[in-house]
Design a protein around this motif. Structure first.
Motif, PDB file in Angstrom:
ATOM      1  N   GLU A  27      -4.061  11.684  -9.756  1.00 15.03           N
ATOM      2  CA  GLU A  27      -4.482  12.237  -8.437  1.00 15.03           C
ATOM      3  C   GLU A  27      -4.311  11.286  -7.606  1.00 15.03           C
ATOM      4  N   VAL A  28      -4.161  11.655  -6.347  1.00 18.05           N
ATOM      5  CA  VAL A  28      -3.522  11.125  -5.184  1.00 18.05           C
ATOM      6  C   VAL A  28      -4.116   9.496  -4.889  1.00 18.05           C
ATOM      7  N   GLU A  29      -5.463   9.540  -5.011  1.00 22.08           N
ATOM      8  CA  GLU A  29      -6.100   8.143  -4.777  1.00 22.08           C
ATOM      9  C   GLU A  29      -5.785   7.062  -5.960  1.00 22.08           C
ATOM     10  N   GLN A  63       0.956  -1.272   0.069  1.00 19.22           N
ATOM     11  CA  GLN A  63       0.044  -0.093  -0.218  1.00 19.22           C
ATOM     12  C   GLN A  63       0.931   1.091  -0.019  1.00 19.22           C
ATOM     13  N   VAL A  64       0.161   2.243  -0.419  1.00 17.33           N
ATOM     14  CA  VAL A  64       0.967   3.696  -0.249  1.00 17.33           C
ATOM     15  C   VAL A  64       0.164   4.438   0.470  1.00 17.33           C
ATOM     16  N   GLN A  65       0.863   5.420   1.358  1.00 19.81           N
ATOM     17  CA  GLN A  65       0.242   6.161   2.318  1.00 19.81           C
ATOM     18  C   GLN A  65       0.644   7.525   1.747  1.00 19.81           C
ATOM     19  N   VAL A  66      -0.307   8.654   1.491  1.00 24.21           N
ATOM     20  CA  VAL A  66       0.296   9.987   1.221  1.00 24.21           C
ATOM     21  C   VAL A  66      -0.190  10.962   2.124  1.00 24.21           C
ATOM     22  N   PHE A  67       0.590  11.766   2.843  1.00 29.46           N
ATOM     23  CA  PHE A  67       0.013  12.646   3.900  1.00 29.46           C
ATOM     24  C   PHE A  67       0.252  14.153   3.611  1.00 29.46           C
ATOM     25  N   TRP A  68       0.935  14.589   2.087  1.00 27.51           N
ATOM     26  CA  TRP A  68       0.891  15.717   1.933  1.00 27.51           C
ATOM     27  C   TRP A  68       0.438  15.591   0.223  1.00 27.51           C
ATOM     28  N   PRO A  69      -0.602  15.680  -0.109  1.00 21.93           N
ATOM     29  CA  PRO A  69      -1.002  15.464  -1.608  1.00 21.93           C
ATOM     30  C   PRO A  69      -0.331  16.292  -2.594  1.00 21.93           C
ATOM     31  N   ARG A  70       0.417  17.594  -2.323  1.00 21.83           N
ATOM     32  CA  ARG A  70       0.793  18.314  -3.335  1.00 21.83           C
ATOM     33  C   ARG A  70       2.214  17.586  -3.780  1.00 21.83           C
ATOM     34  N   ILE A  71       2.609  16.681  -3.063  1.00 21.50           N
ATOM     35  CA  ILE A  71       4.035  16.153  -3.355  1.00 21.50           C
ATOM     36  C   ILE A  71       3.535  15.189  -4.899  1.00 21.50           C
ATOM     37  N   ILE A  72       2.459  14.584  -4.949  1.00 16.54           N
ATOM     38  CA  ILE A  72       2.110  13.948  -6.209  1.00 16.54           C
ATOM     39  C   ILE A  72       1.486  14.972  -7.288  1.00 16.54           C
ATOM     40  N   GLU A  73       2.284  14.913  -8.259  1.00 20.29           N
ATOM     41  CA  GLU A  73       1.979  15.892  -9.629  1.00 20.29           C
ATOM     42  C   GLU A  73       0.752  15.266 -10.257  1.00 20.29           C
ATOM     43  N   ILE A 120      -0.158  -0.414  -6.122  1.00 24.62           N
ATOM     44  CA  ILE A 120      -0.512  -1.607  -5.235  1.00 24.62           C
ATOM     45  C   ILE A 120      -0.369  -2.939  -6.148  1.00 24.62           C
ATOM     46  N   GLY A 121       0.690  -3.835  -5.648  1.00 28.01           N
ATOM     47  CA  GLY A 121       0.935  -5.079  -6.046  1.00 28.01           C
ATOM     48  C   GLY A 121       2.177  -4.669  -7.315  1.00 28.01           C
ATOM     49  N   GLU A 122       2.689  -3.472  -7.416  1.00 22.70           N
ATOM     50  CA  GLU A 122       3.940  -3.311  -8.314  1.00 22.70           C
ATOM     51  C   GLU A 122       5.045  -3.927  -7.611  1.00 22.70           C
TER      52      GLU A 122
END
Length: 280
Positions: free
Chosen positions: A38-40, A25-35, A47-49
């Motif tokens: 979309e974060v979800e 799983q991946v957890q993101v606490f500061w969404p702006r890090i992800i360009e 997942i599974g990669e």
């Protein structure tokens, strides 16, 4: 910071730690890090990669997964740390990649400037930031002839021209200062006024300085550590960067610090003299 040598040290450290691991799983606490995406979607797609490889282009890290590639730029203060999932969470942790074996890769960033972009496999080379980059600073790809031609086309001061990553990639503030010192070139010397001898010296100094810095694991000025938690060692070899007021290793003149293109800049006023442009 971090510049090419530091990013390369992070890459080699990550290779030792996470190759072959599968993401649970991946957890993101500061969404702006992800360009993008979309974060979800970012979290679900990973997942599974499995981590198949980790490469670098300039100052960008590229994580090669089973079906995707993730371009990561650390910017000023970004760093990756490897943990057990049960380890205490440190301040400024913004993204966590949980692996199926109970280990975890964490992305920490005091300033929150770093960015991650997830792309379909094979498309990292088409990422906009990567498309703008010049050649890597190694003899096989960084060639003297096109470097010379590029310098002759610009009347810009040599330091900001090298910092823009188009003629050669990977140079940041520290290593531009060091390369210019080694080549005996003033940081404000217009690029198109450099002699063929100076261009050749600069070309070689860029290759030499970055190669030595990579070998030393980068430069630790304040907080930089690689993914293994190790500090760089190149700071003990710096001739001008951070040496304000100390004697020049070549001539003994005090190193001075000024600003060039809004960047703190260190040089020897005796060894690196600014020449006036010749009138035609």
């Amino acid at each position: 910071m971090p510049e090419l040598p530091e990013v390369e040290a992070v890459r080699t450290g990550l290779e030792q730690l996470i190759l072959g691991k599968e993401i649970d799983q991946v957890q993101v606490f500061w969404p702006r890090i992800i360009e993008t995406p979309e974060v979800e979607s970012f979290k679900i797609k990973l997942i599974g990669e499995k981590v198949e490889a980790i490469s670098r282009r300039g100052k960008f890290l590229i994580f090669h997964f089973t079906h995707y590639e993730m371009v990561s730029h650390l910017r000023m203060e970004g760093k990756y740390e490897y943990h057990q999932q049960t380890d205490e969470l440190a301040k400024h942790t913004h993204v966590m990649f949980d692996f199926t074996d109970g280990t975890q890769l964490r992305y920490l960033d005091v300033r929150k400037f770093g960015r991650m972009t997830l792309l379909p496999k094979g498309l990292a080379s088409e990422y906009s930031g990567i498309l703008k980059l010049g050649p890597e600073p190694v003899p096989a790809t960084f060639l003297l002839k096109p470097f010379t031609a590029g310098l002759k086309k610009s009347s810009k001061a040599i330091k900001p021209l090298l910092l823009d990553q188009k003629l050669v990639t990977g140079l940041g503030n520290i290593y531009v200062d060091e390369a210019l010192y080694e080549a005996k070139i003033h940081p404000e010397q217009p690029a198109d006024t450099l002699t063929s001898k100076e261009v050749a010296a600069l070309y070689q100094s860029i290759i030499d300085v970055l190669a030595r810095a990579v070998e030393a694991g980068g430069t630790t000025i304040r907080t930089y550590k690689n993914a293994l938690g190790e500090a760089g060692k190149f700071q003990v070899s710096l001739n001008v960067y951070g040496q304000t007021g100390l004697p020049c290793p070549r001539c003994g003149t005090a190193i001075i610090k000024t600003k060039v293109a809004q960047r703190g800049t260190h040089y020897c006023p005796a060894c690196q003299k600014l020449r006036q442009r010749k009138m035609r």
